[in-house]
Scaffold this motif. Structure first.
Motif: not given
Length: 328
Positions: A273-295
């Motif tokens: 957000t503009r106050t620098r709070k994470l949008r967790r759902n967006t991160i989970e979606t945007t970086y889904a392939s990266l998260i799959a590689a992490l795990y």
């Protein structure tokens, strides 16, 4: 000050200062610490406490290194301020102390901190419904999540509404771990993953200015944020930060793998957000392939990111990102 902070860290970990360290400390007190305390208006302060939002480790150690015996406490308006507090000789960096005399604290099945004390209010003015929810069988439901450590000290994690569980049922609050990682000047943003998963992992955004300065001092060359983030030396640097924070966490809640992202999280991309709070759902979606590689146990992965240019056109960039294991 570097020596003073290192000595205070040693004291808090149970170490005994050497004769050389005691002499240096005495000289430092006369020449540096006492004048600084006076400049801060704390020359005669005998007791100092901090409460509310967690104070950064470096800040806490700085004041203690100056000879200001800063301690942490926990309380709410409903408990007339104090419920738990540290005492000298029992100070830890990540706790708020033991319950004060006359106060009882327990953690319920949801991980919520419950308080019973004569200092707890009888209820909220002209609001019996809220009073009934907050006060049950003499226990105040604080709305905060926490745990009791092995020494009987309270660790406050955050709000109960933010609690998630790992696949093994371990309760944790991602923001609690993220804030402690961000206490490091080298980490600007981080997303801790692990809800419903067997172990914790993290997507890290380095602080370009701080890490860039660190790299220049050590002769590590780079041309961009993306290149700097993937340098082996920077991987080791971030790994040390994660390992340090892991030392304050229970075994099941330690970050086991991390990846340094090629860019910082961006509000324009909907990641924060503009106050620098994470949008967790967006991160989970945007970086889904990266998260799959992490795990998935991979050492590196090719990540494709869609970017939007100032003229509104969209493009794709591809980056090979290293994935690091955190060795305890």
């Amino acid at each position: 000050m570097e020596r003073a902070v290192a000595l205070e860290r040693k004291r808090l970990s149970g170490g005994t200062p050497t004769l050389k360290e005691r002499i240096f400390d005495a000289v430092g007190n006369v020449l540096v610490y006492a004048p600084l305390r006076d400049q801060l208006g704390l020359g005669r302060a005998e007791r100092a406490f901090t409460g509310g939002e967690a104070l950064g480790e470096d800040t806490f150690l700085f004041f203690r290194a100056l000879g200001i015996k800063l301690k942490q406490f926990y309380g709410q308006t409903e408990t007339c301020a104090l419920t738990a507090a540290q005492t000298e000789g029992q100070v830890k960096l990540h706790t708020v102390g033991r319950p004060m005399e006359g106060s009882e604290i327990r953690i319920d099945e949801s991980g919520e901190i419950l308080v019973r004390s004569s200092s707890v209010v009888d209820g909220y003015y002209d609001d019996p419904e809220s009073s009934a929810k907050a006060l049950v069988d003499g226990w105040l439901h604080t709305g905060d999540a926490g745990r009791i450590d092995e020494d009987g000290q309270l660790v406050v994690l955050g709000r109960v509404s933010e609690v998630v569980r790992t696949a093994a049922g371990e309760r944790y609050i991602p923001n609690f771990i993220e804030n402690r990682l961000k206490f490091s000047p080298y980490i600007r943003n981080v997303a801790v993953l692990g809800s419903g998963r067997e172990k914790l992992a993290a997507i890290v955004c380095i602080d370009f200015d701080a890490v860039g300065h660190w790299a220049e001092e050590r002769g590590v060359s780079y041309t961009s944020y993306a290149e700097l983030s993937q340098k082996p030396e920077v991987q080791v640097l971030v790994g040390e930060v994660v390992r340090h924070v892991n030392g304050t966490q229970p075994e099941g809640l330690r970050v086991r793998r991390f990846v340094n992202l090629h860019k910082d999280f961006d509000a324009d991309d909907g990641e924060i957000t503009r106050t620098r709070k994470l949008r967790r759902n967006t991160i989970e979606t945007t970086y889904a392939s990266l998260i799959a590689a992490l795990y998935g146990g991979l050492d590196e992965t090719m990540f494709e990111a869609v970017i939007t240019y100032e003229n509104g056109e969209r493009g794709v960039i591809r980056r090979t990102l290293r994935i690091s294991e955190v060795v305890a």
